[in-house]
Design a protein around this motif. Structure first.
Motif, PDB file in Angstrom:
ATOM      1  N   PHE A 287       0.847  -1.188   0.000  1.00 26.51           N
ATOM      2  CA  PHE A 287       0.000   0.000   0.000  1.00 26.51           C
ATOM      3  C   PHE A 287       0.889   1.246   0.000  1.00 26.51           C
ATOM      4  O   PHE A 287       1.924   1.284   0.670  1.00 26.51           O
ATOM      5  CB  PHE A 287      -0.921   0.020   1.222  1.00 26.51           C
ATOM      6  N   PHE A 288       0.456   2.229  -0.757  1.00 26.99           N
ATOM      7  CA  PHE A 288       1.149   3.519  -0.810  1.00 26.99           C
ATOM      8  C   PHE A 288       0.078   4.592  -0.697  1.00 26.99           C
ATOM      9  O   PHE A 288      -0.874   4.610  -1.484  1.00 26.99           O
ATOM     10  CB  PHE A 288       1.920   3.666  -2.120  1.00 26.99           C
ATOM     11  N   THR A 289       0.217   5.482   0.257  1.00 26.16           N
ATOM     12  CA  THR A 289      -0.827   6.472   0.519  1.00 26.16           C
ATOM     13  C   THR A 289      -0.223   7.866   0.563  1.00 26.16           C
ATOM     14  O   THR A 289       0.798   8.097   1.199  1.00 26.16           O
ATOM     15  CB  THR A 289      -1.537   6.187   1.852  1.00 26.16           C
ATOM     16  N   GLN A 290      -0.893   8.770  -0.132  1.00 27.33           N
ATOM     17  CA  GLN A 290      -0.545  10.185  -0.085  1.00 27.33           C
ATOM     18  C   GLN A 290      -1.727  10.968   0.460  1.00 27.33           C
ATOM     19  O   GLN A 290      -2.880  10.544   0.316  1.00 27.33           O
ATOM     20  CB  GLN A 290      -0.211  10.727  -1.475  1.00 27.33           C
ATOM     21  N   ALA A 291      -1.441  12.114   1.051  1.00 29.07           N
ATOM     22  CA  ALA A 291      -2.492  12.994   1.567  1.00 29.07           C
ATOM     23  C   ALA A 291      -2.026  14.428   1.457  1.00 29.07           C
ATOM     24  O   ALA A 291      -0.835  14.726   1.629  1.00 29.07           O
ATOM     25  CB  ALA A 291      -2.834  12.654   3.013  1.00 29.07           C
ATOM     26  N   VAL A 292      -2.968  15.326   1.153  1.00 29.79           N
ATOM     27  CA  VAL A 292      -2.676  16.744   1.004  1.00 29.79           C
ATOM     28  C   VAL A 292      -3.757  17.541   1.711  1.00 29.79           C
ATOM     29  O   VAL A 292      -4.952  17.320   1.473  1.00 29.79           O
ATOM     30  CB  VAL A 292      -2.613  17.163  -0.477  1.00 29.79           C
ATOM     31  N   TYR A 293      -3.334  18.458   2.558  1.00 30.29           N
ATOM     32  CA  TYR A 293      -4.256  19.367   3.246  1.00 30.29           C
ATOM     33  C   TYR A 293      -3.879  20.795   2.868  1.00 30.29           C
ATOM     34  O   TYR A 293      -2.710  21.169   2.907  1.00 30.29           O
ATOM     35  CB  TYR A 293      -4.169  19.189   4.759  1.00 30.29           C
ATOM     36  N   ARG A 294      -4.903  21.599   2.505  1.00 35.35           N
ATOM     37  CA  ARG A 294      -4.670  22.996   2.154  1.00 35.35           C
ATOM     38  C   ARG A 294      -5.658  23.872   2.908  1.00 35.35           C
ATOM     39  O   ARG A 294      -6.822  23.495   3.077  1.00 35.35           O
ATOM     40  CB  ARG A 294      -4.849  23.233   0.651  1.00 35.35           C
ATOM     41  N   GLN A 295      -5.176  25.034   3.314  1.00 37.20           N
ATOM     42  CA  GLN A 295      -6.046  25.985   3.988  1.00 37.20           C
ATOM     43  C   GLN A 295      -5.630  27.402   3.617  1.00 37.20           C
ATOM     44  O   GLN A 295      -4.455  27.768   3.686  1.00 37.20           O
ATOM     45  CB  GLN A 295      -6.003  25.822   5.502  1.00 37.20           C
ATOM     46  N   HIS A 296      -6.619  28.178   3.215  1.00 34.99           N
ATOM     47  CA  HIS A 296      -6.398  29.594   2.932  1.00 34.99           C
ATOM     48  C   HIS A 296      -6.578  30.378   4.228  1.00 34.99           C
ATOM     49  O   HIS A 296      -7.573  30.210   4.925  1.00 34.99           O
ATOM     50  CB  HIS A 296      -7.374  30.089   1.869  1.00 34.99           C
ATOM     51  N   LEU A 297      -5.608  31.210   4.537  1.00 29.27           N
ATOM     52  CA  LEU A 297      -5.593  31.938   5.802  1.00 29.27           C
ATOM     53  C   LEU A 297      -6.026  33.389   5.644  1.00 29.27           C
ATOM     54  O   LEU A 297      -5.796  34.186   6.529  1.00 29.27           O
ATOM     55  CB  LEU A 297      -4.194  31.880   6.419  1.00 29.27           C
ATOM     56  N   GLY A 298      -6.660  33.700   4.561  1.00 25.99           N
ATOM     57  CA  GLY A 298      -7.070  35.073   4.317  1.00 25.99           C
ATOM     58  C   GLY A 298      -5.944  35.879   3.718  1.00 25.99           C
ATOM     59  O   GLY A 298      -6.021  36.322   2.576  1.00 25.99           O
ATOM     60  N   ASN A 299      -4.844  36.045   4.458  1.00 25.40           N
ATOM     61  CA  ASN A 299      -3.661  36.738   3.961  1.00 25.40           C
ATOM     62  C   ASN A 299      -2.539  35.767   3.617  1.00 25.40           C
ATOM     63  O   ASN A 299      -1.394  36.186   3.481  1.00 25.40           O
ATOM     64  CB  ASN A 299      -3.158  37.749   4.988  1.00 25.40           C
ATOM     65  N   GLY A 300      -2.852  34.503   3.503  1.00 22.27           N
ATOM     66  CA  GLY A 300      -1.816  33.531   3.210  1.00 22.27           C
ATOM     67  C   GLY A 300      -2.395  32.174   2.901  1.00 22.27           C
ATOM     68  O   GLY A 300      -3.610  31.976   2.832  1.00 22.27           O
ATOM     69  N   LEU A 301      -1.506  31.209   2.707  1.00 21.79           N
ATOM     70  CA  LEU A 301      -1.893  29.851   2.347  1.00 21.79           C
ATOM     71  C   LEU A 301      -1.000  28.863   3.075  1.00 21.79           C
ATOM     72  O   LEU A 301       0.225  29.035   3.136  1.00 21.79           O
ATOM     73  CB  LEU A 301      -1.786  29.643   0.831  1.00 21.79           C
ATOM     74  N   PHE A 302      -1.629  27.817   3.619  1.00 24.36           N
ATOM     75  CA  PHE A 302      -0.909  26.753   4.315  1.00 24.36           C
ATOM     76  C   PHE A 302      -1.183  25.440   3.602  1.00 24.36           C
ATOM     77  O   PHE A 302      -2.337  25.101   3.303  1.00 24.36           O
ATOM     78  CB  PHE A 302      -1.352  26.662   5.778  1.00 24.36           C
ATOM     79  N   THR A 303      -0.127  24.685   3.308  1.00 28.88           N
ATOM     80  CA  THR A 303      -0.237  23.396   2.625  1.00 28.88           C
ATOM     81  C   THR A 303       0.642  22.378   3.344  1.00 28.88           C
ATOM     82  O   THR A 303       1.794  22.672   3.673  1.00 28.88           O
ATOM     83  CB  THR A 303       0.192  23.503   1.158  1.00 28.88           C
ATOM     84  N   LEU A 304       0.093  21.200   3.567  1.00 26.28           N
ATOM     85  CA  LEU A 304       0.846  20.110   4.183  1.00 26.28           C
ATOM     86  C   LEU A 304       0.507  18.832   3.442  1.00 26.28           C
ATOM     87  O   LEU A 304      -0.664  18.473   3.294  1.00 26.28           O
ATOM     88  CB  LEU A 304       0.506  19.973   5.664  1.00 26.28           C
ATOM     89  N   SER A 305       1.525  18.142   2.955  1.00 27.69           N
ATOM     90  CA  SER A 305       1.324  16.895   2.223  1.00 27.69           C
ATOM     91  C   SER A 305       2.371  15.880   2.659  1.00 27.69           C
ATOM     92  O   SER A 305       3.406  16.236   3.228  1.00 27.69           O
ATOM     93  CB  SER A 305       1.402  17.131   0.718  1.00 27.69           C
ATOM     94  N   GLY A 306       2.107  14.633   2.337  1.00 28.16           N
ATOM     95  CA  GLY A 306       3.038  13.572   2.691  1.00 28.16           C
ATOM     96  C   GLY A 306       2.617  12.252   2.097  1.00 28.16           C
ATOM     97  O   GLY A 306       1.507  12.102   1.573  1.00 28.16           O
ATOM     98  N   SER A 307       3.501  11.293   2.175  1.00 21.93           N
ATOM     99  CA  SER A 307       3.214   9.943   1.693  1.00 21.93           C
ATOM    100  C   SER A 307       3.935   8.947   2.580  1.00 21.93           C
ATOM    101  O   SER A 307       4.953   9.266   3.200  1.00 21.93           O
ATOM    102  CB  SER A 307       3.651   9.790   0.234  1.00 21.93           C
ATOM    103  N   ILE A 308       3.400   7.734   2.604  1.00 25.59           N
ATOM    104  CA  ILE A 308       3.973   6.692   3.450  1.00 25.59           C
ATOM    105  C   ILE A 308       3.691   5.336   2.839  1.00 25.59           C
ATOM    106  O   ILE A 308       2.649   5.127   2.197  1.00 25.59           O
ATOM    107  CB  ILE A 308       3.404   6.769   4.883  1.00 25.59           C
TER     108      ILE A 308
END
Length: 821
Positions: A287-308
């Motif tokens: 099994f190979f799994t990836q995940a991506v989370y994104r959030q707009h902060l109004g004055n910015g952007l936060f992104t976190l991704s990974g795989s395992i």
């Protein structure tokens, strides 16, 4: 006789008078009836020859005073008023225009009292760039409700849909019975030809709010042949994000095996979303799994991704047998605190050196041999800039090419630049602090400050003078992390000051040529004189940011030709060269540059092979020729001033029209570099060619071929020894790729074959095949698609605060756009 003769005349006169009175009476009767017929629609009348009748539809809200927008116009061969009060019947080439609706038909009945319209025969309705054709249509005047039989439509998004029966409900939705949907444009000359693809369903619905489609029990047909069935398919409209499963992916790699991926997208809210991409490797049950989370902060952007993943063959390839899990984490943060301050962070962590390459992740943000993780803050004013950052580096090279590179870097810079005063003089102040830590070696701490006085003058005859006076002070402190490592001539604390002054003079000479003087020849001589101290201060100081020391045509006139400030060029020198070119109409041109530098003092901080190790430097130059749209040539070179041998040659050529373009890039270098720790000199030799052929002869078909060919693979050996890898000088094809694609308004097909010859630990030469089938607006079916890396979707979460909707960022790593089912 006279009387007798007059009697018949009298009778005829009386009869004529009676006829005249009768005609006048009938005229009044007809006029009265006509006025009554116009006032009372229950009486029929007929108009011909494309007569225009303006009518006003009554409204229930205000029957006495209708809105101006409710006025409609009818053009027809015949128009008559029906028995029902206010109804109109138009036949023959009927065109009804009402508000933003245009209706054409053979026959139209407009019931003004009930706000209804019926149209029969060759019905065509145009509304908001949507063109709908039908046999019959029953609709409300405002088109909020409608029923169409045997409807075919071309919609504003260039899609096509047909249905046995179409019902528009309250202007909010459209229901379809037995719909057929496609983006393939029909060929009017081939009415029986099936499109490349179409979706056929038992029923469907379009949401008029977001223009999205829902199809029930659909099947997808290719050239009229059913190929796949789904219980439900959702097609995105104007909304870019919807929760649901995304396009599945099938693939195969020679190192891991066959896999299948079923991504799922979760639209959490307007400002955040989450995507998970689970993959199942069929060959080894991995099994190979990836995940991506994104959030707009109004004055910015936060992104976190990974795989395992936990590979079944983790014991192979020199991997850590005690830790079978392989993974990576990638994150980024950009946030504008206000209009001057901004902060950010990047995170790049990986379990082992080869994980990214093995699983196809070494592209995009990972396309480097060093993985930097950093946090920073910066401030930008009108005349100043401040930035401070802390960076951690992960070196993923193998142990044979890996040096004692830095793993931690702390850096702060503050730059001030003033506006030019009345004498066109401006100041620049550059200050900063740098901290570099190496694994078990020397840690370096540096503080620097530089003051520059600049002035530029253009004389009345066109001569340009650029002057600079600067004073730079640098202080070093070195700390040994390993007491057993003690290189010679290493100063633990150093403080030095370096004053310099320079003056660059250039004067372009322009000469018009040709019968119309439309050809311009420009010859521009350039001379730069730099004054400095004739000593070798700083030669033994740490060199963290000035490893690049090669002279070329882009840095020959710089005051400091090192890439950083750990090395500041000493002594007095003069640089000279000239630009020469011809500029033709239609953007065609030929221009070239050649230059050289002469140093007056004998002592040099530059290493051998840099082109600056002798008092008279190597020749550097460039040549660029663009004689037409079908040919362009660019070339840069560095020639030894004594032997006239080419130490570096870089060239590119592109030949042919846009539909048949052949390009090639060539690079050859023979340079000498120093080891950053031992300062030993190594000679590097390399020669390679990269070619491409782009064929786009037909409208929809395209072929693109690339090949990387190493004539002399990069090899290096220690100067002063005879140790050289002679076997490395064998011709070698390193990579070849062939891609054939078809693209039109509804369908994309791409077939790619790539062969790589790269080997590194558990990375082996590999052949990969990529097949992409994309049914536009539905999604794509991929074979051997890269699991991550790259960006195909520009959509991103939106901020909660509507006032910040202009804060956009395109750092998305989502490779998907459409919710599939």
């Amino acid at each position: 006789m006279l009387y007798k003769n007059m009697l018949p005349y009298s009778k005829n006169k009386e009869l004529s008078i009676l006829r005249i009175l009768f005609y006048i009476l009938m005229t009044f009767i007809i006029v009265g009836i006509s006025h009554k017929a116009i006032a009372n629609p229950s009486i029929k009348t007929t108009q011909t020859a494309n007569t225009t009748v303006n009518t006003t539809a009554n409204t229930k809200e205000n029957p006495q005073k209708p809105a101006p927008s409710s006025t409609g116009t009818i053009h027809a061969d015949h128009v008559q008023y029906g028995k029902t009060k206010g109804s109109i019947i138009a036949t023959g080439n009927v065109k009804l225009i009402y508000q933003n609706v245009e209706l054409d038909a053979d026959r139209v009945v407009w019931d003004k009292a009930n706000n209804k319209i019926e149209a029969h025969g060759n019905v065509m309705l145009i509304k908001d760039n949507n063109i709908m054709k039908s046999k019959n249509i029953h609709m409300s005047v405002d088109f909020q409700h409608a029923i169409m039989d045997a409807m075919t439509a071309k919609l504003e998004n260039n899609s096509y849909i047909t249905a046995k029966k179409t019902t528009r409900v309250a202007g909010k939705s459209i229901e379809f019975d037995s719909p057929v949907y496609t983006l393939c444009r029909p060929d009017p000359k081939k009415t029986t030809q099936c499109p490349i693809w179409r979706l056929r369903a038992s029923s469907g619905m379009q949401d008029q709010t977001d223009k999205s489609y829902s199809f029930y029990n659909p099947r997808i047909e290719l050239f009229g042949v059913p190929v796949v069935y789904f219980p439900y398919i959702y097609v995105d409209g104007e909304i870019q994000r919807e929760t649901g499963f995304l396009t599945p992916s099938l693939g195969s790699t020679s190192s891991i095996g066959q896999y299948v991926t079923l991504p799922f997208y979760w639209d959490i809210s307007n400002d955040k979303d989450f995507t998970v991409l689970p993959s199942k490797y069929i060959t080894n049950s991995q099994f190979f799994t990836q995940a991506v989370y994104r959030q707009h902060l109004g004055n910015g952007l936060f992104t976190l991704s990974g795989s395992i993943t936990k590979p079944a063959n983790y014991k192979k390839g020199g991997l850590d047998e005690t830790n079978p899990w392989r993974w990576d984490i990638n994150g980024s943060l950009k946030y504008n605190i206000n209009d001057k301050w901004r902060m950010g962070a990047n995170l790049m962590l990986v379990s082992d050196d080869t994980f990214l390459t093995v699983y196809g992740l070494n592209s995009g943000v990972y396309s480097t041999i060093f993985l930097p993780s950093k946090i920073y803050m910066e401030r930008l004013d009108e005349h100043s800039y401040l930035k401070t950052q802390l960076t951690y580096f992960r070196d993923i090279r193998n142990e044979y090419t890996r040096t004692d590179s830095a793993y931690l870097l702390g850096k702060t810079n503050y730059i001030i630049k003033t506006e030019p005063d009345k004498n066109d003089v401006y100041y620049t102040i550059d200050t900063g602090y740098t901290m570099v830590k190496r694994r078990d070696k020397i840690s370096t701490y540096r503080l620097h400050a530089s003051l520059n006085l600049n002035k530029s003058v253009i004389s009345s005859w066109g001569t340009r003078l650029d002057g600079n006076i600067s004073l730079t002070g640098i202080g070093y402190h070195e700390g040994l992390e390993d007491i057993n490592y003690n290189p010679q001539d290493t100063k633990l604390d150093t403080l030095l000051f370096t004053p310099t002054a320079s003056l660059k003079v250039s004067h372009p000479l322009v000469r018009p040529l040709g019968e119309k003087n439309d050809i311009v020849e420009i010859l521009e001589p350039i001379v730069n004189l730099k004054l400095g101290l004739n000593h070798s201060i700083g030669s033994d100081n740490p060199n963290e940011d000035s490893q690049s020391q090669e002279l070329d045509n882009t840095n020959i006139f710089r005051d400091n030709r090192f890439s950083g400030i750990d090395r500041i060029e000493n002594g007095t020198r003069v640089d000279y060269g000239f630009n020469w070119g011809f500029f033709f109409p239609n953007g065609r041109y030929l221009q070239s540059f050649i230059g050289q530098s002469y140093r007056f003092n004998k002592i040099s901080k530059y290493s051998a092979g840099s082109g600056l190790d002798n008092r008279r430097s190597d020749y550097v130059g460039s040549l660029e020729i663009v004689p037409s749209d079908y040919l362009s040539l660019r070339y840069q070179y560095r020639i030894d001033s004594k032997s006239l041998l080419f130490h570096r040659s870089e060239g590119s050529i592109s030949v042919g029209p846009s539909f048949l373009r052949l390009s090639a890039d060539y690079i050859k270098y023979d340079i000498v570099q120093s080891d950053p720790v031992t300062n030993e000199l190594y000679r590097q030799l390399s020669e390679s060619v990269k070619g491409s052929l782009d064929i786009h002869v037909f409208d929809h078909w395209r072929s693109y071929t690339t090949a990387d060919f190493t004539i002399n693979p990069t090899t290096s050996y220690l100067i002063g020894t005879q140790q050289a890898d002679q076997t490395a000088y064998k011709n070698k094809l390193t990579k070849i790729t062939e891609t054939i694609s078809y693209n039109d308004e509804c369908f994309d097909l791409s077939l790619g074959i790539t062969r790589t010859y790269y080997s590194d630990r558990d990375i082996k030469p590999e052949t990969s095949i990529l097949v992409l089938i994309q049914l536009k607006s539905l999604g794509s079916i991929n074979f051997n698609r890269v699991l991550a890396g790259g960006t195909n979707d520009n959509s991103e979460p939106e901020p909660d605060n509507d006032d910040n909707n202009n804060s956009n960022n395109n750092d998305s790593i989502f490779p998907f756009t459409d919710t599939f089912f």
